[in-house]
Write a protein that holds these residues in place. Structure first.
Motif, PDB file in Angstrom:
ATOM      1  N   ALA A   1       0.829  -1.203   0.000  1.00 46.37           N
ATOM      2  CA  ALA A   1       0.000   0.000   0.000  1.00 46.37           C
ATOM      3  C   ALA A   1       0.864   1.254   0.000  1.00 46.37           C
ATOM      4  O   ALA A   1       0.618   2.197  -0.753  1.00 46.37           O
ATOM      5  N   TYR A   2       1.900   1.247   0.844  1.00 38.82           N
ATOM      6  CA  TYR A   2       2.795   2.399   0.936  1.00 38.82           C
ATOM      7  C   TYR A   2       3.528   2.633  -0.384  1.00 38.82           C
ATOM      8  O   TYR A   2       3.633   3.772  -0.854  1.00 38.82           O
ATOM      9  N   GLU A   3       4.003   1.570  -1.005  1.00 39.20           N
ATOM     10  CA  GLU A   3       4.699   1.703  -2.286  1.00 39.20           C
ATOM     11  C   GLU A   3       3.769   2.219  -3.379  1.00 39.20           C
ATOM     12  O   GLU A   3       4.158   3.061  -4.197  1.00 39.20           O
ATOM     13  N   GLU A   4       2.538   1.721  -3.406  1.00 39.86           N
ATOM     14  CA  GLU A   4       1.577   2.208  -4.408  1.00 39.86           C
ATOM     15  C   GLU A   4       1.258   3.678  -4.170  1.00 39.86           C
ATOM     16  O   GLU A   4       1.198   4.472  -5.112  1.00 39.86           O
ATOM     17  N   LEU A   5       1.069   4.045  -2.915  1.00 41.30           N
ATOM     18  CA  LEU A   5       0.796   5.440  -2.578  1.00 41.30           C
ATOM     19  C   LEU A   5       1.969   6.331  -2.973  1.00 41.30           C
ATOM     20  O   LEU A   5       1.777   7.398  -3.564  1.00 41.30           O
ATOM     21  N   THR A   6       3.174   5.890  -2.674  1.00 38.26           N
ATOM     22  CA  THR A   6       4.371   6.643  -3.046  1.00 38.26           C
ATOM     23  C   THR A   6       4.452   6.821  -4.558  1.00 38.26           C
ATOM     24  O   THR A   6       4.814   7.894  -5.052  1.00 38.26           O
ATOM     25  N   SER A   7       4.100   5.778  -5.279  1.00 39.26           N
ATOM     26  CA  SER A   7       4.106   5.833  -6.742  1.00 39.26           C
ATOM     27  C   SER A   7       3.091   6.845  -7.272  1.00 39.26           C
ATOM     28  O   SER A   7       3.380   7.609  -8.204  1.00 39.26           O
ATOM     29  N   ILE A   8       1.911   6.864  -6.681  1.00 39.86           N
ATOM     30  CA  ILE A   8       0.877   7.825  -7.095  1.00 39.86           C
ATOM     31  C   ILE A   8       1.341   9.246  -6.821  1.00 39.86           C
ATOM     32  O   ILE A   8       1.205  10.133  -7.676  1.00 39.86           O
ATOM     33  N   VAL A   9       1.919   9.477  -5.647  1.00 36.50           N
ATOM     34  CA  VAL A   9       2.395  10.817  -5.290  1.00 36.50           C
ATOM     35  C   VAL A   9       3.506  11.258  -6.245  1.00 36.50           C
ATOM     36  O   VAL A   9       3.504  12.389  -6.744  1.00 36.50           O
ATOM     37  N   ALA A  10       4.448  10.364  -6.525  1.00 35.10           N
ATOM     38  CA  ALA A  10       5.547  10.693  -7.433  1.00 35.10           C
ATOM     39  C   ALA A  10       5.020  11.028  -8.828  1.00 35.10           C
ATOM     40  O   ALA A  10       5.473  11.998  -9.457  1.00 35.10           O
ATOM     41  N   ALA A  11       4.072  10.243  -9.296  1.00 34.24           N
ATOM     42  CA  ALA A  11       3.490  10.501 -10.619  1.00 34.24           C
ATOM     43  C   ALA A  11       2.782  11.850 -10.650  1.00 34.24           C
ATOM     44  O   ALA A  11       2.892  12.601 -11.634  1.00 34.24           O
ATOM     45  N   ALA A  12       2.084  12.183  -9.578  1.00 36.79           N
ATOM     46  CA  ALA A  12       1.391  13.472  -9.512  1.00 36.79           C
ATOM     47  C   ALA A  12       2.396  14.631  -9.487  1.00 36.79           C
ATOM     48  O   ALA A  12       2.208  15.638 -10.164  1.00 36.79           O
ATOM     49  N   GLU A  13       3.450  14.456  -8.703  1.00 34.35           N
ATOM     50  CA  GLU A  13       4.471  15.510  -8.603  1.00 34.35           C
ATOM     51  C   GLU A  13       5.208  15.723  -9.924  1.00 34.35           C
ATOM     52  O   GLU A  13       5.657  16.832 -10.213  1.00 34.35           O
ATOM     53  N   ASN A  14       5.318  14.668 -10.721  1.00 31.92           N
ATOM     54  CA  ASN A  14       6.013  14.756 -12.009  1.00 31.92           C
ATOM     55  C   ASN A  14       5.072  14.995 -13.179  1.00 31.92           C
ATOM     56  O   ASN A  14       5.460  14.816 -14.331  1.00 31.92           O
ATOM     57  N   ASP A  15       3.836  15.375 -12.867  1.00 29.98           N
ATOM     58  CA  ASP A  15       2.821  15.637 -13.895  1.00 29.98           C
ATOM     59  C   ASP A  15       2.634  14.464 -14.851  1.00 29.98           C
ATOM     60  O   ASP A  15       2.423  14.638 -16.044  1.00 29.98           O
ATOM     61  N   GLU A  16       2.697  13.249 -14.309  1.00 27.19           N
ATOM     62  CA  GLU A  16       2.528  12.046 -15.113  1.00 27.19           C
ATOM     63  C   GLU A  16       1.098  11.511 -15.076  1.00 27.19           C
ATOM     64  O   GLU A  16       0.802  10.504 -15.704  1.00 27.19           O
ATOM     65  N   ILE A  17       0.234  12.178 -14.340  1.00 23.68           N
ATOM     66  CA  ILE A  17      -1.160  11.748 -14.249  1.00 23.68           C
ATOM     67  C   ILE A  17      -2.000  12.721 -15.060  1.00 23.68           C
ATOM     68  O   ILE A  17      -1.995  13.927 -14.812  1.00 23.68           O
ATOM     69  N   SER A  18      -2.710  12.159 -16.020  1.00 23.74           N
ATOM     70  CA  SER A  18      -3.558  13.014 -16.855  1.00 23.74           C
ATOM     71  C   SER A  18      -4.787  13.441 -16.064  1.00 23.74           C
ATOM     72  O   SER A  18      -5.152  12.827 -15.054  1.00 23.74           O
ATOM     73  N   ILE A  19      -5.418  14.480 -16.529  1.00 25.14           N
ATOM     74  CA  ILE A  19      -6.640  14.964 -15.889  1.00 25.14           C
ATOM     75  C   ILE A  19      -7.708  13.869 -15.911  1.00 25.14           C
ATOM     76  O   ILE A  19      -8.530  13.782 -15.002  1.00 25.14           O
ATOM     77  N   ASP A  20      -7.658  13.004 -16.920  1.00 19.77           N
ATOM     78  CA  ASP A  20      -8.617  11.912 -17.024  1.00 19.77           C
ATOM     79  C   ASP A  20      -8.402  10.861 -15.934  1.00 19.77           C
ATOM     80  O   ASP A  20      -9.352  10.203 -15.510  1.00 19.77           O
ATOM     81  N   GLU A  21      -7.180  10.691 -15.467  1.00 19.39           N
ATOM     82  CA  GLU A  21      -6.854   9.710 -14.436  1.00 19.39           C
ATOM     83  C   GLU A  21      -6.895  10.292 -13.031  1.00 19.39           C
ATOM     84  O   GLU A  21      -6.924   9.545 -12.054  1.00 19.39           O
ATOM     85  N   LEU A  22      -6.864  11.599 -12.926  1.00 18.00           N
ATOM     86  CA  LEU A  22      -6.680  12.260 -11.643  1.00 18.00           C
ATOM     87  C   LEU A  22      -7.706  11.850 -10.594  1.00 18.00           C
ATOM     88  O   LEU A  22      -7.346  11.506  -9.471  1.00 18.00           O
ATOM     89  N   GLN A  23      -8.970  11.862 -10.938  1.00 16.92           N
ATOM     90  CA  GLN A  23     -10.013  11.520  -9.971  1.00 16.92           C
ATOM     91  C   GLN A  23      -9.831  10.094  -9.449  1.00 16.92           C
ATOM     92  O   GLN A  23      -9.925   9.845  -8.247  1.00 16.92           O
ATOM     93  N   THR A  24      -9.549   9.170 -10.335  1.00 17.48           N
ATOM     94  CA  THR A  24      -9.352   7.772  -9.949  1.00 17.48           C
ATOM     95  C   THR A  24      -8.134   7.624  -9.049  1.00 17.48           C
ATOM     96  O   THR A  24      -8.180   6.910  -8.040  1.00 17.48           O
ATOM     97  N   LYS A  25      -7.048   8.300  -9.399  1.00 21.12           N
ATOM     98  CA  LYS A  25      -5.814   8.209  -8.611  1.00 21.12           C
ATOM     99  C   LYS A  25      -5.976   8.838  -7.230  1.00 21.12           C
ATOM    100  O   LYS A  25      -5.475   8.299  -6.232  1.00 21.12           O
ATOM    101  N   VAL A  26      -6.674   9.953  -7.160  1.00 16.87           N
ATOM    102  CA  VAL A  26      -6.903  10.606  -5.870  1.00 16.87           C
ATOM    103  C   VAL A  26      -7.775   9.714  -4.985  1.00 16.87           C
ATOM    104  O   VAL A  26      -7.505   9.563  -3.789  1.00 16.87           O
TER     105      VAL A  26
END
Length: 67
Positions: free
Chosen positions: A10-35
């Motif tokens: 869980a921690y690794e997945e969360l870290t991955s999501i945060v890193a992707a968000a910080e690097n603008d790797e999450i599209s607006i289409d994915e944002l709601q699902t990722k959050v």
């Protein structure tokens, strides 16, 4: 969250999501699902830490009562 998940996973997945968000790797289409997923992971981790802490306290209390 119904899947069997460890704290580390869980921690690794969360870290991955945060890193992707910080690097603008999450599209607006994915944002709601990722959050939403990040929120679920945070809740899972908080609950895991809480129950682990409670378990450790119980064990210590049992050990102390045997002295």
């Amino acid at each position: 969250m119904k899947e069997k998940l460890t704290y580390t996973e869980a921690y690794e997945e969360l870290t991955s999501i945060v890193a992707a968000a910080e690097n603008d790797e999450i599209s607006i289409d994915e944002l709601q699902t990722k959050v939403k997923r990040a929120s679920e992971l945070i809740s899972f981790c908080r609950n895991y830490v809480k129950t682990t802490n409670e378990h450790i306290e119980k064990v210590f209390n049992e050990l102390n009562s045997k002295e």
